[in-house]
Design a protein around this motif. Structure first.
Motif, PDB file in Angstrom:
ATOM      1  N   CYS A  28       5.023  13.496  -4.376  1.00 60.86           N
ATOM      2  CA  CYS A  28       5.164  12.806  -3.091  1.00 60.86           C
ATOM      3  C   CYS A  28       3.854  12.132  -2.709  1.00 60.86           C
ATOM      4  CB  CYS A  28       5.553  13.787  -1.987  1.00 60.86           C
ATOM      5  SG  CYS A  28       7.159  14.548  -2.235  1.00 60.86           S
ATOM      6  N   ASP A  29       3.972  11.066  -1.914  1.00 65.58           N
ATOM      7  CA  ASP A  29       2.767  10.350  -1.497  1.00 65.58           C
ATOM      8  C   ASP A  29       1.817  11.229  -0.684  1.00 65.58           C
ATOM      9  OD1 ASP A  29       4.316  10.259   0.920  1.00 65.58           O
ATOM     10  OD2 ASP A  29       5.102   8.308   0.317  1.00 65.58           O
ATOM     11  N   LYS A  75      -6.731   2.817   0.616  1.00 65.81           N
ATOM     12  CA  LYS A  75      -7.322   3.424  -0.587  1.00 65.81           C
ATOM     13  C   LYS A  75      -6.619   2.951  -1.863  1.00 65.81           C
ATOM     14  CE  LYS A  75     -10.082   6.654   1.409  1.00 65.81           C
ATOM     15  NZ  LYS A  75     -11.466   6.978   1.063  1.00 65.81           N
ATOM     16  N   ILE A  76      -5.284   2.866  -1.805  1.00 66.09           N
ATOM     17  CA  ILE A  76      -4.504   2.449  -2.980  1.00 66.09           C
ATOM     18  C   ILE A  76      -3.567   1.328  -2.541  1.00 66.09           C
ATOM     19  CG2 ILE A  76      -2.989   3.172  -4.853  1.00 66.09           C
ATOM     20  CD1 ILE A  76      -3.944   6.034  -4.437  1.00 66.09           C
ATOM     21  N   GLY A  96       0.826  -1.201   0.000  1.00 65.09           N
ATOM     22  CA  GLY A  96       0.000   0.000   0.000  1.00 65.09           C
ATOM     23  C   GLY A  96       0.860   1.251   0.000  1.00 65.09           C
ATOM     24  N   ILE A  97       0.369   2.313  -0.608  1.00 72.50           N
ATOM     25  CA  ILE A  97       1.080   3.585  -0.602  1.00 72.50           C
ATOM     26  C   ILE A  97       0.932   4.234   0.771  1.00 72.50           C
ATOM     27  CG2 ILE A  97       1.113   5.931  -1.563  1.00 72.50           C
ATOM     28  CD1 ILE A  97       0.340   4.756  -4.247  1.00 72.50           C
ATOM     29  N   LYS A 100      -2.073  11.961  -1.389  1.00 77.00           N
ATOM     30  CA  LYS A 100      -3.106  11.809  -0.355  1.00 77.00           C
ATOM     31  C   LYS A 100      -4.063  12.997  -0.372  1.00 77.00           C
ATOM     32  CE  LYS A 100      -3.738  10.974   4.567  1.00 77.00           C
ATOM     33  NZ  LYS A 100      -3.138  10.986   5.901  1.00 77.00           N
ATOM     34  N   ASP A 101      -3.539  14.204  -0.573  1.00 74.61           N
ATOM     35  CA  ASP A 101      -4.392  15.398  -0.668  1.00 74.61           C
ATOM     36  C   ASP A 101      -5.367  15.284  -1.841  1.00 74.61           C
ATOM     37  OD1 ASP A 101      -3.183  16.553   1.532  1.00 74.61           O
ATOM     38  OD2 ASP A 101      -1.844  17.836   0.354  1.00 74.61           O
TER      39      ASP A 101
END
Length: 199
Positions: free
Chosen positions: A139-140, A17-18, A10-11, A144-145
């Protein structure tokens, strides 16, 4: 032993979610595993990566003279997954692109025996997952945003340019596991050639 290893990836910050559940033969290299992750998570795969496990860094590119990290570096291209001697619930971390880092959290779920050598051609395989994937050069936490914004609005407002193609809308909710598996082996081969063969 002729077996397939099962991982959940997962990220960071988006593990629910991903994510993917991936099966891959233990005879494949750590690099092959990294290529599988990059392929399934839709990376363009033009940055460096490494995987950290038990205080060792399995790196795609090792130049000891230029590396100042106080950690043991191991060549991911020649290390087989079976060499890691994994135990259930072991975790590792993969970092991709040190400038705009995406971090993948990896958990080893377990293994099962393959019936025969011919069965290996079926793998690697994505057996479960959600979320379209990552975005290169981001960036991860920025991703996320975007995911949170999509959830709040109910639709995606984000566009990206995959390579040199036309601009596309990124909606993390539009993941298709059948399409992923259909394209996976071809993407892995292209990524492997990019990292190991080069120009």
């Amino acid at each position: 032993m002729n077996e397939v290893l099962i991982f959940r990836i997962g990220i960071e910050g988006l593990e629910n979610k991903i994510w993917r559940e991936i099966e891959i033969p233990s005879r494949r290299t750590v690099a092959d595993f990294a290529y599988t992750i990059l392929a399934s998570f839709n990376s363009l795969a033009y940055h460096l990566y490494d995987i950290t496990y038990k205080n060792k860094v399995y790196d795609c590119w090792i130049c000891i003279d230029d590396d100042h990290r106080d950690i043991e570096l191991v060549n991911a291209n020649i290390t087989k997954l079976s060499d890691l001697k994994l135990k259930k619930k072991d975790t590792m971390e993969m970092e991709y692109d040190t400038g705009s880092t995406t971090t993948f959290h990896i958990t080893y779920i377990g293994s099962r025996k393959l019936k025969n050598d011919r069965e290996q051609v079926l793998y690697p395989l994505v057996t479960a997952g959600e979320g379209l994937g990552m975005l290169d050069d981001m960036c991860d936490f920025d991703l996320k945003d975007i995911v949170e914004d999509t959830d709040q609005l109910g639709y995606s407002n984000h566009y990206f340019t995959p390579g040199y193609e036309t601009t596309k809308k990124y909606d993390y909710r539009k993941y298709n596991i059948k399409k992923d598996n259909k394209e996976l082996k071809g993407k892995i081969l292209a990524i492997k050639n990019g990292y190991e063969v080069g120009d």
